[in-house]
Design a protein around this motif. Structure first.
Motif, PDB file in Angstrom:
ATOM      1  N   SER A  15       0.832  -1.189   0.000  1.00 27.77           N
ATOM      2  CA  SER A  15       0.000   0.000   0.000  1.00 27.77           C
ATOM      3  C   SER A  15       0.877   1.253   0.000  1.00 27.77           C
ATOM      4  O   SER A  15       0.428   2.325  -0.305  1.00 27.77           O
ATOM      5  CB  SER A  15      -0.948  -0.005   1.195  1.00 27.77           C
ATOM      6  N   TYR A  16       2.113   1.115   0.349  1.00 22.37           N
ATOM      7  CA  TYR A  16       3.028   2.244   0.309  1.00 22.37           C
ATOM      8  C   TYR A  16       3.813   2.314  -0.992  1.00 22.37           C
ATOM      9  O   TYR A  16       4.151   3.347  -1.485  1.00 22.37           O
ATOM     10  CB  TYR A  16       4.069   2.148   1.434  1.00 22.37           C
ATOM     11  N   SER A  17       4.210   1.157  -1.461  1.00 19.91           N
ATOM     12  CA  SER A  17       5.206   1.165  -2.522  1.00 19.91           C
ATOM     13  C   SER A  17       5.017  -0.049  -3.422  1.00 19.91           C
ATOM     14  O   SER A  17       3.936  -0.586  -3.541  1.00 19.91           O
ATOM     15  CB  SER A  17       6.582   1.168  -1.870  1.00 19.91           C
ATOM     16  N   THR A  18       6.081  -0.483  -4.023  1.00 22.61           N
ATOM     17  CA  THR A  18       5.991  -1.597  -4.968  1.00 22.61           C
ATOM     18  C   THR A  18       6.263  -2.934  -4.284  1.00 22.61           C
ATOM     19  O   THR A  18       6.761  -2.981  -3.174  1.00 22.61           O
ATOM     20  CB  THR A  18       7.064  -1.435  -6.063  1.00 22.61           C
ATOM     21  N   LEU A  19       5.955  -3.999  -4.991  1.00 24.33           N
ATOM     22  CA  LEU A  19       6.232  -5.329  -4.466  1.00 24.33           C
ATOM     23  C   LEU A  19       7.729  -5.516  -4.246  1.00 24.33           C
ATOM     24  O   LEU A  19       8.169  -6.126  -3.289  1.00 24.33           O
ATOM     25  CB  LEU A  19       5.689  -6.382  -5.447  1.00 24.33           C
ATOM     26  N   ALA A  20       8.520  -4.937  -5.127  1.00 29.79           N
ATOM     27  CA  ALA A  20       9.977  -5.063  -5.016  1.00 29.79           C
ATOM     28  C   ALA A  20      10.447  -4.527  -3.664  1.00 29.79           C
ATOM     29  O   ALA A  20      11.254  -5.147  -2.987  1.00 29.79           O
ATOM     30  CB  ALA A  20      10.663  -4.313  -6.143  1.00 29.79           C
ATOM     31  N   SER A  21       9.909  -3.389  -3.289  1.00 30.17           N
ATOM     32  CA  SER A  21      10.379  -2.816  -2.031  1.00 30.17           C
ATOM     33  C   SER A  21       9.943  -3.683  -0.862  1.00 30.17           C
ATOM     34  O   SER A  21      10.623  -3.784   0.140  1.00 30.17           O
ATOM     35  CB  SER A  21       9.876  -1.383  -1.857  1.00 30.17           C
ATOM     36  N   CYS A  22       8.778  -4.330  -1.037  1.00 26.70           N
ATOM     37  CA  CYS A  22       8.322  -5.238   0.004  1.00 26.70           C
ATOM     38  C   CYS A  22       9.267  -6.418   0.138  1.00 26.70           C
ATOM     39  O   CYS A  22       9.691  -6.763   1.223  1.00 26.70           O
ATOM     40  CB  CYS A  22       6.919  -5.735  -0.324  1.00 26.70           C
ATOM     41  N   GLN A  23       9.635  -6.974  -0.986  1.00 27.02           N
ATOM     42  CA  GLN A  23      10.467  -8.181  -0.927  1.00 27.02           C
ATOM     43  C   GLN A  23      11.894  -7.868  -0.477  1.00 27.02           C
ATOM     44  O   GLN A  23      12.512  -8.625   0.227  1.00 27.02           O
ATOM     45  CB  GLN A  23      10.503  -8.858  -2.299  1.00 27.02           C
ATOM     46  N   LYS A  24      12.374  -6.710  -0.879  1.00 22.74           N
ATOM     47  CA  LYS A  24      13.788  -6.443  -0.622  1.00 22.74           C
ATOM     48  C   LYS A  24      14.010  -5.623   0.630  1.00 22.74           C
ATOM     49  O   LYS A  24      14.964  -5.827   1.340  1.00 22.74           O
ATOM     50  CB  LYS A  24      14.384  -5.683  -1.820  1.00 22.74           C
ATOM     51  N   GLN A  25      13.136  -4.627   0.849  1.00 18.85           N
ATOM     52  CA  GLN A  25      13.518  -3.644   1.845  1.00 18.85           C
ATOM     53  C   GLN A  25      12.658  -3.630   3.090  1.00 18.85           C
ATOM     54  O   GLN A  25      13.162  -3.723   4.195  1.00 18.85           O
ATOM     55  CB  GLN A  25      13.466  -2.247   1.210  1.00 18.85           C
ATOM     56  N   ALA A  26      11.348  -3.504   2.903  1.00 14.46           N
ATOM     57  CA  ALA A  26      10.513  -3.206   4.061  1.00 14.46           C
ATOM     58  C   ALA A  26      10.202  -4.463   4.856  1.00 14.46           C
ATOM     59  O   ALA A  26       9.125  -5.031   4.756  1.00 14.46           O
ATOM     60  CB  ALA A  26       9.236  -2.502   3.623  1.00 14.46           C
ATOM     61  N   VAL A  27      11.170  -4.883   5.611  1.00 13.14           N
ATOM     62  CA  VAL A  27      10.958  -6.031   6.495  1.00 13.14           C
ATOM     63  C   VAL A  27      11.514  -5.694   7.872  1.00 13.14           C
ATOM     64  O   VAL A  27      12.382  -4.840   8.003  1.00 13.14           O
ATOM     65  CB  VAL A  27      11.662  -7.308   5.976  1.00 13.14           C
ATOM     66  N   ILE A  28      10.965  -6.376   8.857  1.00 13.95           N
ATOM     67  CA  ILE A  28      11.556  -6.274  10.187  1.00 13.95           C
ATOM     68  C   ILE A  28      12.329  -7.562  10.394  1.00 13.95           C
ATOM     69  O   ILE A  28      11.756  -8.640  10.501  1.00 13.95           O
ATOM     70  CB  ILE A  28      10.469  -6.023  11.245  1.00 13.95           C
ATOM     71  N   ASP A  29      13.630  -7.397  10.368  1.00 12.65           N
ATOM     72  CA  ASP A  29      14.536  -8.521  10.229  1.00 12.65           C
ATOM     73  C   ASP A  29      15.086  -8.915  11.600  1.00 12.65           C
ATOM     74  O   ASP A  29      15.577  -8.075  12.346  1.00 12.65           O
ATOM     75  CB  ASP A  29      15.658  -8.039   9.286  1.00 12.65           C
ATOM     76  N   GLN A  30      14.969 -10.195  11.913  1.00 16.68           N
ATOM     77  CA  GLN A  30      15.395 -10.641  13.247  1.00 16.68           C
ATOM     78  C   GLN A  30      16.904 -10.445  13.477  1.00 16.68           C
ATOM     79  O   GLN A  30      17.334 -10.149  14.594  1.00 16.68           O
ATOM     80  CB  GLN A  30      15.023 -12.117  13.463  1.00 16.68           C
ATOM     81  N   ALA A  31      17.694 -10.560  12.419  1.00 18.51           N
ATOM     82  CA  ALA A  31      19.144 -10.355  12.567  1.00 18.51           C
ATOM     83  C   ALA A  31      19.425  -8.896  12.958  1.00 18.51           C
ATOM     84  O   ALA A  31      20.301  -8.609  13.785  1.00 18.51           O
ATOM     85  CB  ALA A  31      19.856 -10.709  11.270  1.00 18.51           C
ATOM     86  N   GLU A  32      18.659  -7.994  12.364  1.00 22.50           N
ATOM     87  CA  GLU A  32      18.782  -6.568  12.691  1.00 22.50           C
ATOM     88  C   GLU A  32      18.371  -6.309  14.148  1.00 22.50           C
ATOM     89  O   GLU A  32      19.041  -5.597  14.891  1.00 22.50           O
ATOM     90  CB  GLU A  32      17.789  -5.801  11.810  1.00 22.50           C
ATOM     91  N   VAL A  33      17.239  -6.911  14.523  1.00 20.41           N
ATOM     92  CA  VAL A  33      16.751  -6.781  15.904  1.00 20.41           C
ATOM     93  C   VAL A  33      17.836  -7.250  16.874  1.00 20.41           C
ATOM     94  O   VAL A  33      18.161  -6.580  17.858  1.00 20.41           O
ATOM     95  CB  VAL A  33      15.445  -7.592  16.093  1.00 20.41           C
ATOM     96  N   THR A  34      18.435  -8.391  16.550  1.00 22.83           N
ATOM     97  CA  THR A  34      19.467  -8.979  17.416  1.00 22.83           C
ATOM     98  C   THR A  34      20.690  -8.069  17.488  1.00 22.83           C
ATOM     99  O   THR A  34      21.225  -7.813  18.565  1.00 22.83           O
ATOM    100  CB  THR A  34      19.867 -10.365  16.874  1.00 22.83           C
ATOM    101  N   ARG A  35      21.122  -7.578  16.335  1.00 25.55           N
ATOM    102  CA  ARG A  35      22.301  -6.700  16.301  1.00 25.55           C
ATOM    103  C   ARG A  35      22.071  -5.452  17.173  1.00 25.55           C
ATOM    104  O   ARG A  35      22.927  -5.078  17.986  1.00 25.55           O
ATOM    105  CB  ARG A  35      22.577  -6.256  14.851  1.00 25.55           C
TER     106      ARG A  35
END
Ligand SMILES: [Zn+2]
Length: 434
Positions: A15-35
């Motif tokens: 609803s914000y952007s393209t599917l590409a951005s969903c697949q590549k960018q807009a995620v809440i990543d557990q590795a990031e959370v951990t770091r």
């Protein structure tokens, strides 16, 4: 079948952007959370106590992450640091003479929020007498609320309580504003009539700096703000056990991590949001809530549509993982809107199960709620039995990172309709907030 969060978040991203951005960018990543939580709760940050190099490191880390994410500064600021002065006051001396007789130092307590105060005019001084049979606590409460200069004469019968007060009020105190007009002196004496008076209180005054870390994504409606917050300070180094560092992984590196990963997530969706999304890491929550108080004075609280204050989401709630509770659930319909937003998923929001603990009032949300903002804390700790709460053992090793990552994903999903302007929580009535 219940929708998974990854699927839900992709829809959100779409609803914000393209599917590409969903697949590549807009995620809440557990590795990031951990770091992020591992960095904030590392021994290097020394428990993030105010006025220490440790909290400076934490601030610098959050600032550099906000920079990488590409958040904007708050209006009127040229960095992510929202700085303010604090005054640290330490009593140097208090001398009192009443009716020409000087009182021993151990029988006086000076309580002023300025460098010095003189009281020598009986007529313009509030004089409160605590007699033998009076309730000293109650009289103290009244006296503290009086305007001007106050002298409280405490009968010797209350000696032991007086000495406890003296111990407490002899410690250095921190205030945001100096106050030359109001002040109080307590004296342990059987005198109850004052004809003449001479009081001198002196403090040493030190000015110190504190800062929140704040950034935003400006929306199409710049004056409607959805706020995500957590406090990044904790208790520092204390005690003499083997482990002296209070790392505060759950309290509240977990919430701060949520704020940071949500900032990245919403920024990565790539499109300008309808409402402004603001991200704040508060300082000094553990030392009196000064960070949120300063923040609340720097903007118009009417512009904050909702405040998600995230506190201790690192361990599973009583209702299990994939659930979180909300303080002050009945003070606005914020909680109901969150529940609705994740309906059909495996995640659940419910009302704070520990009302007796007054948790609504025990974090930074209360400051904003007093101004009418639908401001609630969201938590998953089992606070009544949490063995790590305010202990040196509150370390990353105790954190359930799956649960925590899922909770951040749920918060992202739950906020979407508020950010898009489709949902607006009802305001809190300040009359219902003490
Ligand atoms: Zn906390």
């Amino acid at each position: 079948m219940k929708k998974s969060f990854r699927f839900l978040l992709c829809l959100v991203a779409l609803s914000y952007s393209t599917l590409a951005s969903c697949q590549k960018q807009a995620v809440i990543d557990q590795a990031e959370v951990t770091r992020i939580i591992t960095t904030l709760a590392s021994d290097e940050m020394e428990g993030r106590m105010i006025y220490t190099p440790g909290i400076e490191k934490a601030s610098a880390f959050i600032e550099s992450e906000f920079e990488k994410i590409g958040l904007e500064h708050l209006e009127g600021l040229n960095s992510y640091r929202q700085e303010f002065n604090m005054y640290s006051l330490t009593n140097e001396s208090t001398s009192v003479s009443i009716n020409g007789e000087s009182i021993k130092g151990e029988n006086v307590i000076g309580m002023i929020n300025s460098e010095s105060m003189t009281i020598d005019d009986v007529a313009s001084t509030n004089i409160i007498v605590v007699g033998e049979g009076d309730n000293m606590q109650a009289k103290f409460g009244q006296a503290r609320n009086m305007k001007g200069k106050t002298l409280m004469l405490v009968n010797n019968a209350h000696g032991s309580l007086f000495r406890r007060f003296r111990g407490f009020f002899s410690r250095p105190s921190s205030v945001m504003e100096l106050d030359e007009a109001n002040g109080m002196v307590m004296v342990l004496t059987d005198v109850s009539e004052v004809k003449s008076l001479k009081v001198e209180v002196k403090n040493t005054l030190e000015t110190k700096r504190l800062n929140n870390v704040a950034g935003q994504i400006t929306g199409n409606r710049p004056n409607e703000i959805v706020l995500f917050s957590a406090h990044y300070d904790h208790l520092g180094i204390r005690g003499d056990g083997e482990d002296k560092i209070y790392n505060g992984a759950n309290d509240d590196a977990s919430g701060t991590t949520a704020v940071m990963t949500l900032a990245k997530y919403f920024k990565d969706t790539g499109k300008k949001p309808e409402r402004t999304i603001m991200f704040v890491a508060f300082t000094a929550e553990e030392s009196g809530g000064f960070g949120s108080r300063y923040f609340s004075q720097k903007l118009n609280p009417d512009e904050i549509v909702a405040m998600f204050n995230i506190e201790m989401i690192g361990t599973a709630a009583k209702e299990g993982t994939n659930s979180a509770w909300i303080t002050g659930f009945d003070k606005s319909n914020f909680g109901e809107l969150l529940q609705k937003a994740v309906e059909g998923t495996e995640y659940k929001f419910y009302a704070d199960p520990y009302p007796i603990q007054n948790l609504f009032y025990r974090s930074d949300n209360a400051t904003l709620a007093r101004l009418g903002v639908p401001a609630h804390s969201i938590s998953t700790t089992q606070i009544d039995v949490d063995p790590y709460y305010h202990q040196a053992s509150d370390e990353v090793s105790t954190i359930d990172l799956d649960h925590m990552t899922n909770t951040i994903r749920a918060l992202a999903a739950a906020a979407v309709r508020m950010i898009s302007g489709q949902d607006t929580p009802t305001r809190v009535d300040p009359a219902n907030v003490r």
